[in-house]
Design an enzyme around this catalytic site. Structure first.
Site, short mmCIF file in Angstrom:
data_model
loop_
_atom_site.label_atom_id
_atom_site.label_comp_id
_atom_site.label_asym_id
_atom_site.label_seq_id
_atom_site.Cartn_x
_atom_site.Cartn_y
_atom_site.Cartn_z
N CYS A 91 -9.08 3.12 4.54
CA CYS A 91 -8.27 1.89 4.66
C CYS A 91 -7.47 1.93 5.96
N PRO A 130 8.50 10.51 0.18
CA PRO A 130 9.68 11.07 0.85
C PRO A 130 9.37 12.42 1.53
N GLY A 186 16.73 -7.81 33.43
CA GLY A 186 18.13 -7.43 33.57
C GLY A 186 18.87 -7.63 32.26
N THR A 238 1.30 8.88 13.43
CA THR A 238 2.19 8.88 14.61
C THR A 238 1.36 9.10 15.89
N GLU A 265 1.04 4.29 10.37
CA GLU A 265 -0.43 4.36 10.46
C GLU A 265 -0.86 5.57 11.27
N PHE A 274 0.85 -1.20 0.00
CA PHE A 274 0.00 0.00 0.00
C PHE A 274 0.88 1.24 0.00
N TRP A 319 8.94 3.96 2.53
CA TRP A 319 8.57 3.27 3.77
C TRP A 319 7.39 2.32 3.55
P1 TGC Z 1 -8.65 16.23 6.22
O1 TGC Z 1 -8.90 17.49 5.44
O2 TGC Z 1 -8.94 16.20 7.67
O3 TGC Z 1 -9.45 15.01 5.54
C1 TGC Z 1 -9.45 14.79 4.15
C2 TGC Z 1 -10.67 13.95 3.83
O4 TGC Z 1 -10.54 12.67 4.47
C3 TGC Z 1 -11.62 12.46 5.41
N1 TGC Z 1 -11.02 11.79 6.57
C4 TGC Z 1 -11.23 10.51 6.86
N2 TGC Z 1 -12.01 9.58 6.26
C5 TGC Z 1 -12.00 8.35 6.80
N3 TGC Z 1 -11.25 8.02 7.86
C6 TGC Z 1 -10.45 8.92 8.48
N4 TGC Z 1 -9.68 8.56 9.51
C7 TGC Z 1 -10.41 10.23 7.98
N5 TGC Z 1 -9.74 11.37 8.31
C8 TGC Z 1 -10.13 12.32 7.44
C9 TGC Z 1 -12.13 13.84 5.72
O5 TGC Z 1 -13.46 13.79 6.15
C10 TGC Z 1 -11.97 14.54 4.38
O6 TGC Z 1 -13.02 14.10 3.54
P2 TGC Z 1 -13.65 15.09 2.44
O7 TGC Z 1 -14.76 14.29 1.85
O8 TGC Z 1 -14.11 16.31 3.20
O9 TGC Z 1 -12.54 15.37 1.49
O10 TGC Z 1 -7.16 15.79 5.92
P3 TGC Z 1 -5.79 16.48 6.30
O11 TGC Z 1 -5.04 16.68 5.03
O12 TGC Z 1 -6.01 17.70 7.18
O13 TGC Z 1 -5.07 15.32 7.16
C11 TGC Z 1 -5.64 14.84 8.32
C12 TGC Z 1 -4.74 13.78 9.01
C13 TGC Z 1 -3.45 14.42 9.47
C14 TGC Z 1 -5.49 13.31 10.23
C15 TGC Z 1 -4.47 12.57 8.14
O14 TGC Z 1 -4.03 12.91 6.92
C16 TGC Z 1 -3.64 11.50 8.79
O15 TGC Z 1 -4.20 10.58 9.37
N6 TGC Z 1 -2.24 11.51 8.70
C17 TGC Z 1 -1.43 10.37 9.10
C18 TGC Z 1 -0.94 9.66 7.87
C19 TGC Z 1 -0.92 8.18 8.03
O16 TGC Z 1 -1.53 7.60 8.92
N7 TGC Z 1 -0.24 7.50 7.14
C20 TGC Z 1 -0.21 6.08 7.15
C21 TGC Z 1 0.42 5.53 5.89
S1 TGC Z 1 0.12 3.82 5.67
C22 TGC Z 1 1.03 3.06 6.83
O17 TGC Z 1 1.65 3.63 7.67
C23 TGC Z 1 1.01 1.61 6.73
S2 TGC Z 1 1.98 0.82 7.91
C24 TGC Z 1 1.42 -0.71 7.54
C25 TGC Z 1 1.94 -1.76 8.39
O18 TGC Z 1 3.09 -2.20 8.12
O19 TGC Z 1 1.16 -2.26 9.26
P1 FAD Z 2 6.76 13.08 9.66
O1 FAD Z 2 5.39 13.27 9.14
O2 FAD Z 2 7.88 13.83 9.01
O3 FAD Z 2 6.74 13.43 11.22
C1 FAD Z 2 7.95 13.63 11.96
C2 FAD Z 2 7.55 14.07 13.37
O4 FAD Z 2 6.80 15.29 13.31
C3 FAD Z 2 6.66 13.05 14.07
O5 FAD Z 2 6.99 12.99 15.44
C4 FAD Z 2 5.26 13.64 13.91
O6 FAD Z 2 4.37 13.25 14.94
C5 FAD Z 2 5.56 15.12 13.96
N1 FAD Z 2 4.51 15.90 13.26
C6 FAD Z 2 4.18 15.86 11.95
N2 FAD Z 2 3.16 16.69 11.69
C7 FAD Z 2 2.83 17.27 12.86
C8 FAD Z 2 1.83 18.18 13.26
N3 FAD Z 2 0.95 18.68 12.40
N4 FAD Z 2 1.78 18.55 14.57
C9 FAD Z 2 2.65 18.04 15.46
N5 FAD Z 2 3.62 17.16 15.16
C10 FAD Z 2 3.70 16.78 13.87
N6 FAD Z 2 3.49 4.15 4.73
C11 FAD Z 2 2.74 3.66 3.72
O7 FAD Z 2 2.12 4.40 2.97
N7 FAD Z 2 2.64 2.32 3.52
C12 FAD Z 2 3.29 1.42 4.30
O8 FAD Z 2 3.16 0.21 4.10
C13 FAD Z 2 4.12 1.91 5.35
N8 FAD Z 2 4.85 1.04 6.11
C14 FAD Z 2 5.75 1.55 7.02
C15 FAD Z 2 6.63 0.67 7.65
C16 FAD Z 2 7.57 1.15 8.56
C17 FAD Z 2 8.54 0.21 9.20
C18 FAD Z 2 7.61 2.53 8.87
C19 FAD Z 2 8.58 3.06 9.87
C20 FAD Z 2 6.75 3.41 8.22
C21 FAD Z 2 5.82 2.94 7.29
N9 FAD Z 2 5.00 3.81 6.56
C22 FAD Z 2 4.20 3.33 5.55
C23 FAD Z 2 5.14 5.25 6.71
C24 FAD Z 2 4.47 5.84 7.95
O9 FAD Z 2 3.08 5.85 7.81
C25 FAD Z 2 5.04 7.22 8.17
O10 FAD Z 2 6.37 7.05 8.62
C26 FAD Z 2 4.24 8.02 9.18
O11 FAD Z 2 2.96 8.35 8.69
C27 FAD Z 2 4.96 9.31 9.62
O12 FAD Z 2 5.48 10.00 8.52
P2 FAD Z 2 7.03 10.49 8.53
O13 FAD Z 2 7.87 9.33 8.91
O14 FAD Z 2 7.28 11.16 7.24
O15 FAD Z 2 7.12 11.52 9.72
#
Ligand code: TGC
Ligand code: FAD
Length: 392
Positions: A246, A141, A347, A373, A371, A136, A169
């Protein structure tokens, strides 16, 4: 690693809240982890190798798409079962749970929810059986916590789309057969696309030198003028809300998974404390060690209750994204704290691969970051209760 003597703590008799089917599903996953994960995981993590041989077994216990209907090859189970499977797998290793979460919530879920019937028939049964694996791509970057800023773009070329950009990542990237990726069209609207290994201009270099999640393969996705057939777009939903839906599913699974890692650390530390003698007594007899153990079981029990309730709400389609954020944040932090405390109880032995604790601790440093932070989930709760977003 030493023999797997794990006994799951259930201090508040929460098993009474589970159905026979839930317990059966959990037991199958628990036994499988003892048999297939425990004996090989330490070496895999030390060597930073993803143990591909376990994929078939993961499919057999229904870990790939537990909630996907049987007509598409899924196990057709409820959300509580999905959570329990994630708990058991992460009890073994967060990296194995990562692979499973990605396949189920981040690849199968979007195809099932937003895909065409043809895409569902083509991909879901093979993903469920582990015949093909997915990844996914959302993070880039320059855009992690702020995926809305993504730079990956596709252009409509008439008979196909042309994709350019990079994701970073990405779990499972180095071996995945398909990638569900998120990119903006020429109007700046986010859409999901299915990219297949072998498409010209698509490469997946592996990310090396991780101290965390070493038994999970992580990599980049690079798109250099990749021609994507038009039938590979996910038409059911566009906008950032689609990938975030998702993430809701995956974050829910992680909330359960983190309890598994915490239970393993607690159980190991409790057993060790009762067996290890210093100053003529088992170290479990000292108040300082009892404080650590008592606080661990208290936090695990609170997390179990929170997460069970979330499972009920999820089954009733009533769980909100903010409730899921709260559970993901609380449980991962709880598990990381318990891992650190448990390591101290052991320990010097706590730093070795003879025990799982240090591996869990290192893994959880990724889980608390991906998923969303720890900080981002706090801001999601803050926004939910105040109505004011503090991200920007
Ligand atoms: P924002 O303007 O708030 O929202 C944009 C649109 O998205 C809707 N929405 C959601 N819908 C469903 N579930 C949620 N949790 C939602 N949060 C927001 C929202 O209603 C809006 O919809 P619409 O129709 O009005 O356009 O978006 P923003 O740009 O201000 O960002 C909000 C924020 C920071 C909370 C969000 O972008 C976020 O969650 N950031 C964290 C990024 C993240 O979690 N990345 C994960 C990457 S994948 C991964 O890490 C896989 S690891 C896999 C593994 O190995 O297990
Ligand atoms: P940044 O967004 O640069 O954040 C750096 C620091 O700043 C963090 O402490 C954060 O909390 C803080 N910060 C950022 N914004 C704010 C704010 N607005 N206010 C206060 N503090 C803030 N992604 C995928 O898409 N698919 C995957 O399968 C996937 N797998 C991963 C597997 C691993 C092992 C790891 C480590 C990461 C993976 N990720 C994946 C990426 C992961 O989702 C991101 O690392 C994560 O969302 C944080 O993004 P970043 O590392 O760029 O940190």
């Amino acid at each position: 690693m030493a023999q797997d003597l794990f006994q799951a703590p259930d201090y508040y008799q929460l098993d009474d809240l589970l159905s026979d089917e839930h317990k059966l599903v959990r037991s199958a996953a628990r036994e499988w982890v003892k048999r297939e994960v425990t004996p090989i995981i330490e070496e895999a993590a030390q060597k930073a190798l993803f143990p591909k041989q376990i994929l078939k077994g993961l499919a057999e216990i229904g870990a790939f798409g537990p909630f996907i209907p049987a007509e598409y090859g899924g196990a057709g189970l409820d959300q509580m079962s999905y959570g329990l499977i994630m708990q058991e797998i992460e009890r073994g290793d967060s990296g194995i749970r990562s692979t499973t979460s990605v396949q189920s919530s981040l690849v199968m879920y979007p195809i099932w929810k937003f895909g065409t019937e043809e895409q569902k028939q083509k991909y879901l049964p093979k993903l469920a059986s582990g015949e093909i694996m997915g990844c996914f791509g959302l993070t880039e970057p320059n855009h992690g916590s702020n995926p809305g800023g993504m730079e990956t773009r596709y252009k409509d070329m008439g008979d196909h789309y042309l994709l350019n950009g990079a994701k970073m990542w990405i779990s499972n990237a180095p071996f995945a057969d398909i990638a569900v990726i998120w990119a903006k069209n020429e109007e700046g609207r986010v859409h999901g696309l299915i990219v297949e290994r072998g498409m010209d201009g698509f490469s997946t270099p592996e990310t090396h030198n991780k101290w965390s999640l070493r038994a999970s393969a992580t990599g980049e996705l690079i798109f250099d003028n990749v021609k994507i057939p038009k039938k590979n777009i996910l038409p059911g939903k566009s906008g950032l809300g689609a990938p975030l839906m998702c993430l809701d599913s995956a974050r829910y699974g992680i909330a359960w998974g983190a309890i598994g890692a915490a239970m393993d650390c607690y159980d190991t530390a409790l057993r060790y404390a009762k067996e290890r003698t210093q100053f003529g007594k088992p170290i479990a007899a000292f108040q300082l060690q009892q404080k650590k153990l008592a606080e661990m079981i208290t936090e695990i029990t609170k997390a179990q209750l929170l997460t069970w309730r979330l499972g009920v709400l999820k089954n009733e389609y009533r769980a909100t994204p903010a409730q899921i954020s709260m559970a993901k944040r609380n449980n991962v932090d709880m598990a990381l704290h318990i891992a650190r405390e448990a390591r101290q109880i052991l320990g010097a032995m706590g730093i070795t691969g003879e025990y799982s604790i240090m591996r869990h601790m290192m893994n959880l440093e990724s889980v608390i970051t991906y998923e969303g932070t720890h900080d981002i989930h706090l801001l999601i709760t803050g926004m939910d209760i105040t109505g004011i977003p503090a991200f920007k």
